[in-house]
Motif scaffolding. Sequence first.
Motif, mmCIF file in Angstrom:
data_model
loop_
_atom_site.group_PDB
_atom_site.id
_atom_site.type_symbol
_atom_site.label_atom_id
_atom_site.label_comp_id
_atom_site.label_asym_id
_atom_site.label_seq_id
_atom_site.Cartn_x
_atom_site.Cartn_y
_atom_site.Cartn_z
ATOM 1 N N GLN A 168 1.112 -1.241 0.290
ATOM 2 C CA GLN A 168 0.154 -0.190 -0.096
ATOM 3 C C GLN A 168 1.124 1.187 0.366
ATOM 4 N N ASN A 169 1.299 2.165 -0.875
ATOM 5 C CA ASN A 169 1.998 2.846 -1.088
ATOM 6 C C ASN A 169 1.525 4.285 -1.527
ATOM 7 N N ALA A 170 -0.245 4.587 -1.351
ATOM 8 C CA ALA A 170 -0.695 5.347 -1.255
ATOM 9 C C ALA A 170 -1.815 5.279 -0.689
ATOM 10 N N GLU A 171 -2.440 6.924 0.221
ATOM 11 C CA GLU A 171 -3.411 6.644 -0.133
ATOM 12 C C GLU A 171 -4.471 8.128 0.716
ATOM 13 N N ARG A 172 -6.006 8.150 -0.489
ATOM 14 C CA ARG A 172 -6.058 9.431 -0.239
ATOM 15 C C ARG A 172 -7.469 9.571 0.103
ATOM 16 N N ILE A 173 -7.998 10.899 1.160
ATOM 17 C CA ILE A 173 -9.016 10.798 1.946
ATOM 18 C C ILE A 173 -9.500 12.171 1.817
ATOM 19 N N ILE A 174 -10.963 12.087 0.962
ATOM 20 C CA ILE A 174 -11.932 13.468 0.569
ATOM 21 C C ILE A 174 -12.802 13.308 1.985
ATOM 22 N N PHE A 175 -12.893 14.898 3.439
ATOM 23 C CA PHE A 175 -13.955 15.049 3.923
ATOM 24 C C PHE A 175 -14.959 15.931 4.144
#
Length: 207
Positions: free
Chosen positions: A17-24
């Motif tokens: 897992q080399n990236a994680e992006r979150i929009i709240f």
Amino acid sequence: PVLACGGFFCQNSPVDQNAERIIFTQNRDGTISAYVQIQYTGGAEDFSWILPLPHPITAEDIEVPEDAMAAFTELEVATDPVFIPPPMPRCAQQMLRSLPMMAFGAVAEKADVVTFATGEVGPYAFDVVGSEDPNALIEWLRDHDYQVTEAMEPLIDVYVQEGAVFLAMQLLPEQGAQDVQPIKITYPSDLPMIPLRLAAVAANQDM
């Protein structure tokens, strides 16, 4: 202030897992919506994504929006930050080394695992589950083919003590790793929750 939670579980070796992006989005009805995008490399049979949540949710609170990928791309082009992290402090290194050795303490009587929701959305099959007994919850996850490593056990114990429930997701049998898509989760809360504690176990070192 934020709450950190979430992570990948895998069978034999750490997931790439080399990236994680979150929009709240903070909604006007006392809920938070989180659009979560991850990058995953590995076999579909090894994919297992588990997110603690502050409160139970229903199947209607879980979506795979068609326009989520475009939203992440637009925000990345508009912001695209560069991070230069300092070296990890010694106190954090000592804490990480001690995590797998943490004991659960006294063994409580086995409690039921409650299933709040189950179903399919996009390429995923999912369950929303909770229990007052971390051992019962871990056993339930393993019995339902969600991969739980020994390093994750004390962290699940912490989340259970905090009263969290868990959204557990797997890829449907006909789906492959290339079919992983962003997911939208809406839950009652005043604060966003960012997946950090469990994610650190399966993430690349410099994610």
